[in-house]
Motif scaffolding. Structure first.
Motif, PDB file in Angstrom:
ATOM      1  N   TRP A  82      29.963  18.226  35.332  1.00 14.12           N
ATOM      2  CA  TRP A  82      31.295  18.736  35.005  1.00 14.12           C
ATOM      3  C   TRP A  82      32.221  18.619  36.212  1.00 14.12           C
ATOM      4  O   TRP A  82      33.368  18.170  36.087  1.00 14.12           O
ATOM      5  N   ALA A  83      31.732  18.997  37.390  1.00 13.23           N
ATOM      6  CA  ALA A  83      32.565  18.953  38.598  1.00 13.23           C
ATOM      7  C   ALA A  83      32.981  17.527  38.951  1.00 13.23           C
ATOM      8  O   ALA A  83      34.051  17.318  39.526  1.00 13.23           O
ATOM      9  N   ALA A  84      32.153  16.561  38.585  1.00 16.80           N
ATOM     10  CA  ALA A  84      32.472  15.157  38.875  1.00 16.80           C
ATOM     11  C   ALA A  84      33.584  14.613  37.983  1.00 16.80           C
ATOM     12  O   ALA A  84      34.204  13.598  38.319  1.00 16.80           O
ATOM     13  N   HIS A  85      33.865  15.295  36.862  1.00 18.69           N
ATOM     14  CA  HIS A  85      34.819  14.747  35.890  1.00 18.69           C
ATOM     15  C   HIS A  85      35.987  15.656  35.524  1.00 18.69           C
ATOM     16  O   HIS A  85      37.018  15.170  35.073  1.00 18.69           O
ATOM     17  N   MET A 108      10.093  13.818  32.016  1.00 13.94           N
ATOM     18  CA  MET A 108      11.094  14.650  31.350  1.00 13.94           C
ATOM     19  C   MET A 108      11.092  14.351  29.853  1.00 13.94           C
ATOM     20  O   MET A 108      10.911  13.200  29.447  1.00 13.94           O
ATOM     21  N   PRO A 109      11.290  15.358  29.015  1.00 12.14           N
ATOM     22  CA  PRO A 109      11.322  15.133  27.564  1.00 12.14           C
ATOM     23  C   PRO A 109      12.477  14.196  27.179  1.00 12.14           C
ATOM     24  O   PRO A 109      13.504  14.156  27.864  1.00 12.14           O
ATOM     25  N   PRO A 110      12.324  13.466  26.089  1.00  7.83           N
ATOM     26  CA  PRO A 110      13.374  12.521  25.681  1.00  7.83           C
ATOM     27  C   PRO A 110      14.710  13.198  25.392  1.00  7.83           C
ATOM     28  O   PRO A 110      15.756  12.565  25.510  1.00  7.83           O
ATOM     29  N   GLN A 111      14.689  14.482  25.058  1.00  8.39           N
ATOM     30  CA  GLN A 111      15.939  15.196  24.791  1.00  8.39           C
ATOM     31  C   GLN A 111      16.837  15.250  26.034  1.00  8.39           C
ATOM     32  O   GLN A 111      18.035  15.496  25.921  1.00  8.39           O
ATOM     33  N   LEU A 112      16.267  15.049  27.208  1.00 12.66           N
ATOM     34  CA  LEU A 112      17.033  15.161  28.452  1.00 12.66           C
ATOM     35  C   LEU A 112      17.376  13.816  29.077  1.00 12.66           C
ATOM     36  O   LEU A 112      17.992  13.773  30.146  1.00 12.66           O
ATOM     37  N   HIS A 113      17.015  12.729  28.430  1.00 10.76           N
ATOM     38  CA  HIS A 113      17.263  11.410  29.012  1.00 10.76           C
ATOM     39  C   HIS A 113      18.747  11.105  29.168  1.00 10.76           C
ATOM     40  O   HIS A 113      19.130  10.335  30.042  1.00 10.76           O
ATOM     41  N   ASN A 114      19.604  11.697  28.322  1.00  8.82           N
ATOM     42  CA  ASN A 114      21.031  11.406  28.474  1.00  8.82           C
ATOM     43  C   ASN A 114      21.650  12.166  29.653  1.00  8.82           C
ATOM     44  O   ASN A 114      22.846  12.054  29.892  1.00  8.82           O
ATOM     45  N   TRP A 115      20.852  12.929  30.397  1.00  8.84           N
ATOM     46  CA  TRP A 115      21.313  13.596  31.615  1.00  8.84           C
ATOM     47  C   TRP A 115      20.995  12.753  32.844  1.00  8.84           C
ATOM     48  O   TRP A 115      20.967  13.237  33.973  1.00  8.84           O
ATOM     49  N   ARG A 116      20.762  11.468  32.612  1.00  9.74           N
ATOM     50  CA  ARG A 116      20.515  10.508  33.677  1.00  9.74           C
ATOM     51  C   ARG A 116      21.697   9.559  33.742  1.00  9.74           C
ATOM     52  O   ARG A 116      22.255   9.234  32.701  1.00  9.74           O
ATOM     53  N   PRO A 117      22.090   9.074  34.875  1.00 12.84           N
ATOM     54  CA  PRO A 117      21.645   9.520  36.185  1.00 12.84           C
ATOM     55  C   PRO A 117      22.218  10.899  36.513  1.00 12.84           C
ATOM     56  O   PRO A 117      23.254  11.298  35.979  1.00 12.84           O
ATOM     57  N   MET A 118      21.530  11.608  37.399  1.00  9.53           N
ATOM     58  CA  MET A 118      22.038  12.906  37.845  1.00  9.53           C
ATOM     59  C   MET A 118      23.292  12.677  38.681  1.00  9.53           C
ATOM     60  O   MET A 118      23.380  11.714  39.430  1.00  9.53           O
ATOM     61  N   ARG A 119      24.243  13.567  38.538  1.00 10.73           N
ATOM     62  CA  ARG A 119      25.452  13.522  39.366  1.00 10.73           C
ATOM     63  C   ARG A 119      25.125  14.207  40.683  1.00 10.73           C
ATOM     64  O   ARG A 119      24.631  15.331  40.695  1.00 10.73           O
ATOM     65  N   ARG A 120      25.382  13.509  41.778  1.00 11.59           N
ATOM     66  CA  ARG A 120      24.959  14.004  43.081  1.00 11.59           C
ATOM     67  C   ARG A 120      26.116  14.151  44.061  1.00 11.59           C
ATOM     68  O   ARG A 120      25.889  14.366  45.243  1.00 11.59           O
ATOM     69  N   GLY A 121      27.349  14.067  43.565  1.00  4.95           N
ATOM     70  CA  GLY A 121      28.499  14.204  44.455  1.00  4.95           C
ATOM     71  C   GLY A 121      28.664  15.630  44.971  1.00  4.95           C
ATOM     72  O   GLY A 121      28.223  16.594  44.334  1.00  4.95           O
ATOM     73  N   ARG A 122      29.317  15.748  46.111  1.00  2.00           N
ATOM     74  CA  ARG A 122      29.566  17.057  46.716  1.00  2.00           C
ATOM     75  C   ARG A 122      30.432  17.894  45.774  1.00  2.00           C
ATOM     76  O   ARG A 122      31.432  17.422  45.240  1.00  2.00           O
ATOM     77  N   LEU A 123      30.038  19.136  45.576  1.00  2.00           N
ATOM     78  CA  LEU A 123      30.795  20.031  44.704  1.00  2.00           C
ATOM     79  C   LEU A 123      32.068  20.482  45.407  1.00  2.00           C
ATOM     80  O   LEU A 123      32.058  20.728  46.622  1.00  2.00           O
TER      81      LEU A 123
END
Length: 190
Positions: A82-85, A108-123
């Protein structure tokens, strides 16, 4: 701890993870005890990152007071994405990120695959991350890397599992003290 002062200056928004937070979870207890707002999602089973981000924006914009985000598990990944967008990050006073999961792991369960890639930018706001040395969803070294990338102060909770109801945190006064420190923290400039 008296939380009435917290709610006068800020809203505390609880962001549960995948499948929500059950009855014994500290987030559920905090909502009942302190009147914090739980951000409800339309689908806890098959979480869609974009939908969860839009819901957070909606709740954040429903009140003029600044907010402290209190995220558990997948809720931490929600905060980062959310913070990235979002154009509304200035409404956030700070974030408590508890037990961030590694959604890029092979198991990770397939239900969480759409959370890839992880957002890693500074908050763009002050953040504190509480991590466990034996979290089954994130290796401690990986959690430390996420904290560095996000610019979050890391708090080591020791061997407490996924920092959920099974961890025996009950009302978790230590976590509540971290929320209070975020309410009073100076703002971070992006």
């Amino acid at each position: 701890m008296n939380t009435s002062g917290l709610l006068e200056t800020c809203r505390v928004l609880l962001l549960p993870g995948w499948l929500g937070s059950g009855e014994g979870h500290w987030q559920t207890r905090w909502a009942a005890l302190h009147g914090f707002t739980r951000v409800e999602q339309d689908d806890w089973t098959w979480p869609r990152r974009g939908d969860w981000m839009a819901r957070l924006d909606d709740v954040l914009l429903s009140d003029v007071r600044p907010a402290v985000l209190v995220a558990h598990s997948l809720g931490c990944q929600l905060v980062a994405a959310w913070a990235a967008h979002s154009r509304h990050t200035g409404r956030v006073q700070g974030a408590l990120l508890v037990a961030p999961p590694d959604t890029e792991r092979d198991d990770m369960p397939p239900q969480l695959h759409n959370w890839r890639p992880m957002r890693r930018g500074r908050l763009p706001f002050v953040a504190t991350a509480v991590v466990s040395s034996d979290d089954p969803y994130c290796d401690p070294a990986r959690a430390a890397g996420l904290c560095v990338d996000w610019g979050a102060t890391r708090v080591d909770a020791g061997p407490r599992g996924h920092l959920n109801a099974e961890s025996g945190l009950q009302d978790w006064p230590e976590g509540l003290a971290l929320v209070a420190s975020l309410v009073n923290a100076p703002s971070v400039q992006p």
